[in-house]
Structures are given as C-alpha cells and as structure tokens.
Design a protein around this motif. Sequence first.
Motif, PDB file in Angstrom:
ATOM      1  N   LYS A 190       0.770  -1.195  -0.017  1.00  0.00           N
ATOM      2  CA  LYS A 190      -0.018   0.048   0.101  1.00  0.00           C
ATOM      3  C   LYS A 190       0.917   1.292   0.060  1.00  0.00           C
ATOM      4  CE  LYS A 190      -4.189  -1.716   0.120  1.00  0.00           C
ATOM      5  NZ  LYS A 190      -5.231  -1.315  -0.807  1.00  0.00           N
ATOM      6  N   GLU A 191       2.020   1.196   0.911  1.00  0.00           N
ATOM      7  CA  GLU A 191       2.810   2.374   0.910  1.00  0.00           C
ATOM      8  C   GLU A 191       3.502   2.641  -0.399  1.00  0.00           C
ATOM      9  OE1 GLU A 191       7.017   4.066   3.124  1.00  0.00           O
ATOM     10  OE2 GLU A 191       6.188   1.855   3.274  1.00  0.00           O
ATOM     11  N   ARG A 192       3.869   1.474  -1.147  1.00  0.00           N
ATOM     12  CA  ARG A 192       4.414   1.790  -2.767  1.00  0.00           C
ATOM     13  C   ARG A 192       3.283   2.393  -3.537  1.00  0.00           C
ATOM     14  NH1 ARG A 192       6.852  -3.093  -1.437  1.00  0.00           N
ATOM     15  NH2 ARG A 192       5.424  -4.468  -2.504  1.00  0.00           N
ATOM     16  N   GLN A 193       2.127   1.866  -3.298  1.00  0.00           N
ATOM     17  CA  GLN A 193       0.984   2.254  -4.203  1.00  0.00           C
ATOM     18  C   GLN A 193       0.629   3.751  -3.933  1.00  0.00           C
ATOM     19  OE1 GLN A 193      -2.685  -0.138  -3.654  1.00  0.00           O
ATOM     20  NE2 GLN A 193      -3.817   1.301  -4.952  1.00  0.00           N
ATOM     21  N   TYR A 194       0.509   4.070  -2.727  1.00  0.00           N
ATOM     22  CA  TYR A 194       0.272   5.491  -2.364  1.00  0.00           C
ATOM     23  C   TYR A 194       1.379   6.319  -2.826  1.00  0.00           C
ATOM     24  CZ  TYR A 194      -3.601   3.483   0.662  1.00  0.00           C
ATOM     25  OH  TYR A 194      -4.692   2.962   1.159  1.00  0.00           O
ATOM     26  N   ASN A 195       2.529   6.029  -2.660  1.00  0.00           N
ATOM     27  CA  ASN A 195       3.766   6.932  -3.020  1.00  0.00           C
ATOM     28  C   ASN A 195       3.469   7.144  -4.666  1.00  0.00           C
ATOM     29  OD1 ASN A 195       4.922   7.225  -0.699  1.00  0.00           O
ATOM     30  ND2 ASN A 195       6.195   5.401  -0.883  1.00  0.00           N
ATOM     31  N   GLN A 196       3.280   5.991  -5.189  1.00  0.00           N
ATOM     32  CA  GLN A 196       3.100   6.116  -6.838  1.00  0.00           C
ATOM     33  C   GLN A 196       1.982   7.169  -7.234  1.00  0.00           C
ATOM     34  OE1 GLN A 196       5.077   4.798  -8.987  1.00  0.00           O
ATOM     35  NE2 GLN A 196       3.921   5.783 -10.810  1.00  0.00           N
ATOM     36  N   GLN A 197       0.674   7.003  -6.533  1.00  0.00           N
ATOM     37  CA  GLN A 197      -0.365   7.938  -6.720  1.00  0.00           C
ATOM     38  C   GLN A 197       0.097   9.231  -6.426  1.00  0.00           C
ATOM     39  OE1 GLN A 197      -3.634   6.542  -4.409  1.00  0.00           O
ATOM     40  NE2 GLN A 197      -4.098   4.533  -5.585  1.00  0.00           N
ATOM     41  N   TYR A 201      -0.098  12.376  -8.816  1.00  0.00           N
ATOM     42  CA  TYR A 201      -0.943  13.494  -8.674  1.00  0.00           C
ATOM     43  C   TYR A 201      -0.017  14.944  -8.624  1.00  0.00           C
ATOM     44  CZ  TYR A 201      -4.529  10.930  -6.848  1.00  0.00           C
ATOM     45  OH  TYR A 201      -5.683   9.939  -6.782  1.00  0.00           O
ATOM     46  N   LYS A 202       1.131  14.647  -8.202  1.00  0.00           N
ATOM     47  CA  LYS A 202       2.121  15.954  -8.324  1.00  0.00           C
ATOM     48  C   LYS A 202       2.572  15.943  -9.938  1.00  0.00           C
ATOM     49  CE  LYS A 202       4.825  15.291  -4.101  1.00  0.00           C
ATOM     50  NZ  LYS A 202       6.085  14.997  -3.512  1.00  0.00           N
ATOM     51  N   ARG A 203       2.660  14.988 -10.566  1.00  0.00           N
ATOM     52  CA  ARG A 203       2.927  15.311 -12.090  1.00  0.00           C
ATOM     53  C   ARG A 203       1.587  16.203 -12.672  1.00  0.00           C
ATOM     54  NH1 ARG A 203       5.670  10.392 -11.716  1.00  0.00           N
ATOM     55  NH2 ARG A 203       3.921   9.153 -12.137  1.00  0.00           N
ATOM     56  N   MET A 204       0.292  15.603 -12.300  1.00  0.00           N
ATOM     57  CA  MET A 204      -0.954  16.368 -12.967  1.00  0.00           C
ATOM     58  C   MET A 204      -1.094  17.695 -12.240  1.00  0.00           C
ATOM     59  SD  MET A 204      -3.539  13.321 -11.878  1.00  0.00           S
ATOM     60  CE  MET A 204      -5.020  14.239 -12.482  1.00  0.00           C
ATOM     61  N   LEU A 205      -0.335  18.042 -10.977  1.00  0.00           N
ATOM     62  CA  LEU A 205      -0.438  19.454 -10.775  1.00  0.00           C
ATOM     63  C   LEU A 205       0.390  20.257 -11.403  1.00  0.00           C
ATOM     64  CD1 LEU A 205      -0.867  19.020  -6.753  1.00  0.00           C
ATOM     65  CD2 LEU A 205      -2.607  19.797  -8.399  1.00  0.00           C
ATOM     66  N   ASP A 206       1.492  19.474 -11.661  1.00  0.00           N
ATOM     67  CA  ASP A 206       2.482  20.227 -12.427  1.00  0.00           C
ATOM     68  C   ASP A 206       1.978  20.644 -13.812  1.00  0.00           C
ATOM     69  OD1 ASP A 206       4.259  20.246 -10.168  1.00  0.00           O
ATOM     70  OD2 ASP A 206       5.294  18.300 -10.874  1.00  0.00           O
ATOM     71  N   ARG A 207       1.629  19.606 -14.422  1.00  0.00           N
ATOM     72  CA  ARG A 207       0.953  19.678 -15.709  1.00  0.00           C
ATOM     73  C   ARG A 207      -0.307  20.919 -15.967  1.00  0.00           C
ATOM     74  NH1 ARG A 207       1.431  14.050 -16.263  1.00  0.00           N
ATOM     75  NH2 ARG A 207      -0.835  13.951 -15.694  1.00  0.00           N
ATOM     76  N   SER A 208      -1.120  20.835 -14.848  1.00  0.00           N
ATOM     77  CA  SER A 208      -2.215  21.934 -14.692  1.00  0.00           C
ATOM     78  C   SER A 208      -1.735  23.359 -14.153  1.00  0.00           C
ATOM     79  CB  SER A 208      -3.067  21.202 -13.652  1.00  0.00           C
ATOM     80  OG  SER A 208      -2.613  21.544 -12.379  1.00  0.00           O
TER      81      SER A 208
END
Length: 283
Positions: A190-197, A201-208
């Motif tokens: 779960k930790e790896r999954q949450y880190n990936q998410q 999200y950071k990349r999405m914010l950067d793109r937006s």
Amino acid sequence: MSGGEKEAMAEVKEWLVKTFEGAGKSVPEFEYTPRSVKHLNHLMTLSKSKDEAARLVARDFRLKASEYRSQAARIREILENLGLAQESLPSNVVTSAQVLANVANLLNIRDTEMSSFLVAMGDISLRKTEVEEKRAEVNKESKLLLDYTRKAIARLTYLKRTLAQLEDEVAPCEAQKESWETNLKVMAAKERQYNQQCDNYKRMLDRSGYTPEVSHGILVEMAEHRKELEKKTKPILDTLRSYQDLPPDKALAALAIEDKKRQYADAEKYLEDVLQSALASSE
C-alpha cells in the motif's frame, strides 16, 4: 636440537629406564619432543629430590631404630638382673605394659612418663577444640549451602514452569507473528501504491500549472468574495427575471435590459478586479 637438549634427553631416558626397571616394566614407546623432554626433566628433578629426602628420612629412622634396639637390650638386661624380666612377670602386668606402650605409640610420645601423657592429652584436647570449631564452621557452611540449594531448586522450578508457559505460548505467538508479517507486506505494498499515486498527482498538478502560491487560504478567500458578489448580483438577477414577466414594451424593455446588462457587467468587472487583486497580493 641443541647440545643441552640432547644431554637432557639422555638423562631423561636413563632415568626412565631405571624407574621402569625398578617396577619390573619396560619403557613405553612415545615421541621425544622438546616439550615432553622438558616436562619429563622437571618430573625427574622432583623425583630425585624426593628420593633423596626419602633416603635421608629412612637413614634417620634406621639410626633411631638402632638406638632404640640398643636401649631396649640394655633395659632388658637391667630388668633381668633385677628379676623383672618379661617371662617372670604376671600376664596381667605384661598386658598392661603392652597397652601402655600401644597408647604411647598412638599418642606419638617417646616414653611412658606421666608428664608425657599429660602433654599428649593436652595436645589432643587442643586438637579436639580445633576440630569442634571446624565442625561448627562446616555445619554453618553446610546450612548456608543447604539454604542456597533450596533457593536454587525453587528458582529452577520457577524457571522450568516459566519455560513451559513460554513454550505453550510459542504457537500463538508464531501465528501472530505470521499475521503481522502478512500485514506488514500488505502495508508495504500500500505504501508503494500511495507513493506512486502521490507522484502521479504531483505530475498532474505540475501539468495543470499548479504553483505553491495557489494555496488553500487564497482559494477560500476567493470563494468568500464570490459568495459576496453572488449576494450582490442576486437582486439584479431577480429584477431581470421580474421584468421578463411584464407585458412586452420594446422601448422600455430594451432600456431596462441595457441597464441590467450594464450593472451585470459592472459586477463581473468588480469580481475580476477582486480576483486580480487577491492574486497580486499573494504574489
């Protein structure tokens, strides 16, 4: 091997041969190493010193025995001249004399004088006192050791009982440990999954175009301004809707519509100015 070591080995061999021949045996086979030769040389030195001491003691004993025999012969001759030979004495006197001699030998005294017996008895009393004191100390130590032993047995019993309890708890603990290991694996996944998410999200914010300036506080402030503007524009919209219910009068309606459009445009311009000022103040 040096000359001194060879000489020491020769002396050791000669001593071993003499010693074993005296016992009627042959010297056993073994390897002569510097260490064994050194050890045997030490034993040989001790043996020779003890043999010499034994010879001195034996010679002294032989001298004393010779003196005692000569003295006994002289005393026997005197007693025979006095008519007190052992053969002429009654049997009870001979028995008493033998008992007296045995007691003197037992007490390790040289003669049968009363003073010698008294000194020997005093020495025996002192030894008895020492023995009683040592016995008391030994009894005290024995009681102490017995107490320690009882405590140790009680402690051992407690430890055995504790060990049995721990052994009984091993299986549940193993199951719980396996459950924890499984949960840890799930949590790690779960930790790896949450880190990936989070990275996504950071990349999405950067793109937006998200920047740190667009924070939650600024958005809340802009929302509050929007609510205030909606409150101000709501009466105007209600008035416009009420005009829609009036009979059609093109001239008045056109004037009213133009007036309301102008007011609505002013309100939008005011909202835009407020937003711009809020963004400018955050920068």
